[in-house]
Design an enzyme around this catalytic site. Structure first.
Site, PDB file in Angstrom:
ATOM      1  N   CYS A 115      12.164   0.686  24.429  1.00 38.83           N
ATOM      2  CA  CYS A 115      12.988   0.225  23.302  1.00 38.83           C
ATOM      3  C   CYS A 115      12.380  -0.949  22.535  1.00 38.83           C
ATOM      4  O   CYS A 115      12.818  -1.255  21.434  1.00 38.83           O
ATOM      5  CB  CYS A 115      14.372  -0.151  23.808  1.00 38.83           C
ATOM      6  SG  CYS A 115      15.185   1.171  24.719  1.00 38.83           S
ATOM      7  N   HIS A 255      17.629  -4.740  19.036  1.00 36.49           N
ATOM      8  CA  HIS A 255      17.697  -3.392  19.604  1.00 36.49           C
ATOM      9  C   HIS A 255      19.155  -3.021  19.761  1.00 36.49           C
ATOM     10  O   HIS A 255      19.964  -3.802  20.278  1.00 36.49           O
ATOM     11  CB  HIS A 255      16.980  -3.366  20.953  1.00 36.49           C
ATOM     12  CG  HIS A 255      17.196  -2.106  21.711  1.00 36.49           C
ATOM     13  ND1 HIS A 255      17.113  -0.856  21.129  1.00 36.49           N
ATOM     14  CD2 HIS A 255      17.502  -1.884  23.023  1.00 36.49           C
ATOM     15  CE1 HIS A 255      17.367   0.066  22.039  1.00 36.49           C
ATOM     16  NE2 HIS A 255      17.596  -0.533  23.191  1.00 36.49           N
ATOM     17  N   ASN A 285      21.995   4.255  21.244  1.00 32.88           N
ATOM     18  CA  ASN A 285      20.696   3.675  21.571  1.00 32.88           C
ATOM     19  C   ASN A 285      19.604   4.699  21.276  1.00 32.88           C
ATOM     20  O   ASN A 285      19.448   5.681  22.002  1.00 32.88           O
ATOM     21  CB  ASN A 285      20.684   3.283  23.055  1.00 32.88           C
ATOM     22  CG  ASN A 285      19.376   2.652  23.496  1.00 32.88           C
ATOM     23  OD1 ASN A 285      18.380   2.672  22.777  1.00 32.88           O
ATOM     24  ND2 ASN A 285      19.373   2.081  24.692  1.00 32.88           N
TER      25      ASN A 285
END
Length: 330
Positions: A115, A255, A285
């Protein structure tokens, strides 16, 4: 030799059309819209179609970034693809994107920092341009996480979505661009976030498939504890390198994993949550793509203007964490 100013001249993003809501998950696993929203902030996410791979999503985001930058694909001399879900285990996915967009003059590499990948990619691109190795670098973050989550595991399947984002990194106007960067990592000794099988350590055998080790596995509390420390740490480290303070930041683009993690980072950094850009409610996500997608949306909405100071900050499997401070160039 005068120091080069290196920054972003164009951004783009692509989200698959298929929308999967929390109510859709209520039909297949023991969960609820209320449970997912209160614990994560996620309401829906996008899933790629059966014939869409990571390269397809990445290529669409790249085309949008090229369009917004006003340049052609043959001007790109390097492609950096950040992904944890490549098309193939052995064949560079960045090379596939190179072909899809017609970037015939570009080198191409894949980077896996999970990520944090998009931020890692931006830092690498800055170094390549600063050194003179490259002139225009296309940085892409693209993921099809829906292919590596177990749809019977409610602890993971509701969290992730698919998508892609891209940015063009090159020399920019004096006084703007990427001011500083921080790239950090620490070994994940407990396996808090990983896909066990499919690599050289644990081959993809019938036994591994039976154990569902081809799917992502996560220890949620361990990841949460790491993230609430790593996100502010990365931001502060990058700010320190830039001789700046948190109060100098106009917008933080973190993020997009969990709203509670972002709220905790807001408190630690003493930056109002209103100055954090959030879109995880719509997309979940998207791993390497999440920061880039949020950056594109914020820019497209006119929330980022020339001269604004923004912090892009991520954390991910590995474990990795990273941040770049940018004075927006256009």
């Amino acid at each position: 030799m005068a120091q080069k100013n290196i920054g972003i001249i164009g951004v783009g993003a692509y989200l698959p059309e298929k929308v999967v809501t929390n109510f859709d998950f209520e039909k297949i696993i023991d969960t609820s819209d209320e449970w997912i929203r209160t614990r994560t902030g996620i309401e829906e996410r996008r899933f790629a179609t059966e014939n869409q791979a990571t390269s397809d999503l990445g290529a669409e985001a790249a085309k949008k970034a090229l369009e917004n930058a006003g340049i052609s694909a043959d001007e790109i001399d390097m492609i950096i693809l950040a992904t944890a879900t490549p098309d193939y285990l052995v064949q560079n996915t960045a090379c596939i994107i190179q072909e899809l967009i017609g970037a015939k003059n570009a080198g191409a590499i894949d980077v896996n920092a999970a990520c944090s990948g998009f931020v890692y990619g931006l830092a690498l691109a800055k170094g390549m341009v600063a050194s003179g190795i490259n002139k225009k670098v296309l940085v892409i973050g693209a993921e099809v996480f829906s292919r590596i989550v177990d749809m019977e595991d409610r602890n993971t399947c509701v969290l992730f979505g698919d998508g892609a984002a891209a940015a063009i990194v090159t020399e920019v106007e004096c006084g703007t661009g990427i001011i500083s960067e921080f790239l950090g990592a620490e070994a994940d000794k407990t396996g808090s976030l990983r896909t066990i099988a499919g690599g050289s350590k644990v081959p993809l055998t019938r036994e591994a498939l039976d154990k569902k080790e081809n799917f992502i596995q996560m220890k949620g509390q361990d990841v949460f504890k790491f993230a609430v420390k790593a996100l502010p740490k990365a931001t502060l480290e990058a700010l320190d390198k830039a001789s700046m303070k948190a109060s100098d930041i106009d917008m933080v683009i973190p993020h997009q994993a969990n709203v509670r993690i972002i709220e905790a980072a807001s408190k630690r950094l003493e930056i109002p949550i209103e100055r954090f850009y959030l879109n995880l409610n719509k997309y979940g996500n998207t791993s390497s793509a999440s920061i880039g997608i949020a950056l594109f949306e914020a820019w497209e909405k006119g929330l980022i203007k020339k001269g604004d100071v923004i912090a892009l900050t991520g954390f991910g499997a590995g474990l990795t964490y990273a941040s770049v401070i940018i004075k927006w160039s256009y």
